[in-house]
Design a protein around this motif. Structure first.
Motif, mmCIF file in Angstrom:
data_model
loop_
_atom_site.group_PDB
_atom_site.id
_atom_site.type_symbol
_atom_site.label_atom_id
_atom_site.label_comp_id
_atom_site.label_asym_id
_atom_site.label_seq_id
_atom_site.Cartn_x
_atom_site.Cartn_y
_atom_site.Cartn_z
ATOM 1 N N HIS A 26 0.681 -1.104 0.428
ATOM 2 C CA HIS A 26 0.214 -0.460 0.467
ATOM 3 C C HIS A 26 0.764 1.402 -0.283
ATOM 4 O O HIS A 26 0.401 2.462 0.924
ATOM 5 N N LEU A 27 1.820 1.119 -0.717
ATOM 6 C CA LEU A 27 2.760 2.380 -0.765
ATOM 7 C C LEU A 27 2.901 2.636 -2.098
ATOM 8 O O LEU A 27 3.627 2.823 -3.115
ATOM 9 N N GLU A 28 2.136 2.811 -3.050
ATOM 10 C CA GLU A 28 1.924 3.400 -4.093
ATOM 11 C C GLU A 28 2.675 4.507 -4.732
ATOM 12 O O GLU A 28 3.867 4.682 -6.084
ATOM 13 N N LEU A 71 -10.612 8.408 -4.030
ATOM 14 C CA LEU A 71 -10.291 8.933 -1.839
ATOM 15 C C LEU A 71 -11.754 9.456 -1.370
ATOM 16 O O LEU A 71 -12.365 10.508 -2.375
ATOM 17 N N SER A 72 -12.435 8.454 -0.451
ATOM 18 C CA SER A 72 -13.714 9.517 -0.154
ATOM 19 C C SER A 72 -13.426 10.136 0.727
ATOM 20 O O SER A 72 -12.643 10.396 1.396
ATOM 21 N N LEU A 86 -2.283 4.919 -1.041
ATOM 22 C CA LEU A 86 -3.710 5.837 -1.569
ATOM 23 C C LEU A 86 -4.757 5.118 0.383
ATOM 24 O O LEU A 86 -5.383 6.006 0.334
ATOM 25 N N LYS A 87 -4.008 3.761 1.326
ATOM 26 C CA LYS A 87 -5.085 3.303 1.800
ATOM 27 C C LYS A 87 -4.434 4.705 3.273
ATOM 28 O O LYS A 87 -5.466 4.699 3.567
ATOM 29 N N GLU A 88 -3.002 4.912 2.953
ATOM 30 C CA GLU A 88 -3.083 5.768 4.284
ATOM 31 C C GLU A 88 -3.192 7.524 3.915
ATOM 32 O O GLU A 88 -3.643 7.855 4.711
#
Ligand SMILES: [Zn+2]
Ligand SMILES: [Zn+2]
Length: 351
Positions: free
Chosen positions: A102-104, A142-143, A299-301
């Motif tokens: 998750h480190l795009e 993203l939301s 993105l997750k972060e």
């Protein structure tokens, strides 16, 4: 779809109206009507080829907030009408070790920046948020929490995550003693975020006039960094310092402000003709200190950061402008004459 935008034709041209082509939404795409786009100093660095030669025209903008107008058939994460954001990335290779963690933002083979990257779908180069509409793969959308002001939330997509990610990575939390260097677009976010994480925040600035603002944003202490006495007084007191100043400056007094094992993290990239002087190795060895760097966030972060800001009611301090005033805004940004982020109201392009 032909789409109205503002871009620069070469490294010295002003921003001017230009028509770009957006793709029709594919099965995994989200089409977004852009409401606001933040104005990041990187937009200017990039468009002026200050880091490396850009491919023109450049359509800047990577602090995008808007409403979903259509979704592809395979889109599960978003629905029409939802408030969403797009930051600095619109795709990555999705298979390298960084992407799998998750480190795009550290993708080694296929990071597609929101503007100025080869566009894998349309050909040519990607075009950013200085425009009315954008189409992005759902995995890079993203939301945005609906309780946040959408204009003030736009700068979270770059300035917010760029400061949130290193604060989290170096475990800033309750009781941490954190330094923030510079009170600009990034710095004013770092102060708010570190404060909300429970840290005691010390701000370093060259402008005594910004001291009161720093305290309002959540700083406990303000140090005028040109004042040697004040700098000596904070020597050896901080766990972590985030340095948001991109203009070349001496890092040694900041390293000196760290405790043993402290980390000085740089998030501003100096222009090639104005680098930081090389730091003194002695200052790092005595105290096992680290000088590090950090680039935006995955993105997750980024979603975690947006949710954190929703919970704590954190947005950027902004000055809204119509697109037609973007050249003046860039000039003022260069002089540091903005509190603390310009945000383009895209309604001005929709007349
Ligand atoms: Zn940026
Ligand atoms: Zn990758």
């Amino acid at each position: 779809m032909p789409t109205a935008a503002y871009g620069v034709a070469d490294a010295t041209a002003p921003l001017a109206p230009v028509t770009i082509e957006r793709r029709a939404p594919g099965p995994k795409d989200v089409a977004i009507d852009i409401l606001y786009c933040g104005v990041c100093h990187s937009d200017l660095h990039f468009a002026r080829s200050e880091w490396f030669p850009a491919s023109y025209p450049v359509i800047p903008g990577h602090e995008i907030v808007g409403r979903v107008t259509a979704v592809g058939g395979d889109v599960t994460k978003f629905k029409t009408g939802q408030l969403v954001g797009v930051g600095c990335l619109v795709d990555s290779c999705r298979t390298c070790p960084s992407c799998q963690e998750h480190l795009e933002n550290y993708c080694t083979t296929g990071m597609v920046m929101t503007y100025g990257s080869p566009d894998p779908v349309m050909g040519g180069m990607t075009a950013g948020g200085y425009t009315t509409d954008i189409v992005v793969d759902q995995d890079f959308v993203l939301s945005i929490p609906e309780n946040l002001d959408p204009a003030g939330a736009a700068p979270l997509l770059c300035a917010g995550i760029t400061t949130y990610s290193p604060l989290r990575h170096w475990n800033v939390g309750t009781g941490s003693k954190v330094g923030v260097v510079g009170i600009g677009g990034l710095g004013h976010m770092a102060i708010q975020l570190a404060n909300a994480m429970g840290a005691e925040v010390t701000v370093f600035t060259t402008s005594p006039g910004k001291a009161e603002d720093a305290r309002k944003l959540g700083a406990s202490h303000v140090v005028i960094s040109k004042d040697e006495e004040q700098m000596n007084a904070v020597a050896g007191t901080l766990d972590f310092i985030i340095d948001t100043v991109a203009a070349g400056h001496n890092l040694d007094p900041l390293v000196a402000a760290l405790k043993r094992d402290g980390v000085l993290c740089l998030v501003g990239v100096p222009a090639n003709d104005n680098p930081h002087p090389s730091p003194a190795v002695m200052g790092m060895i005595f105290g096992r200190k680290t000088i590090a760097g950090s680039l935006i966030g995955g993105l997750k972060e980024t979603q975690e950061m947006l949710d954190f800001c929703g919970t704590h009611g954190i947005t950027a301090e902004i000055e809204q402008i119509p697109m037609q005033e973007i050249n003046t805004a860039w000039d003022r940004m260069l002089k540091g004459d903005v509190k603390y982020r310009f945000v383009i109201d895209m309604q001005s392009m929709k007349g």
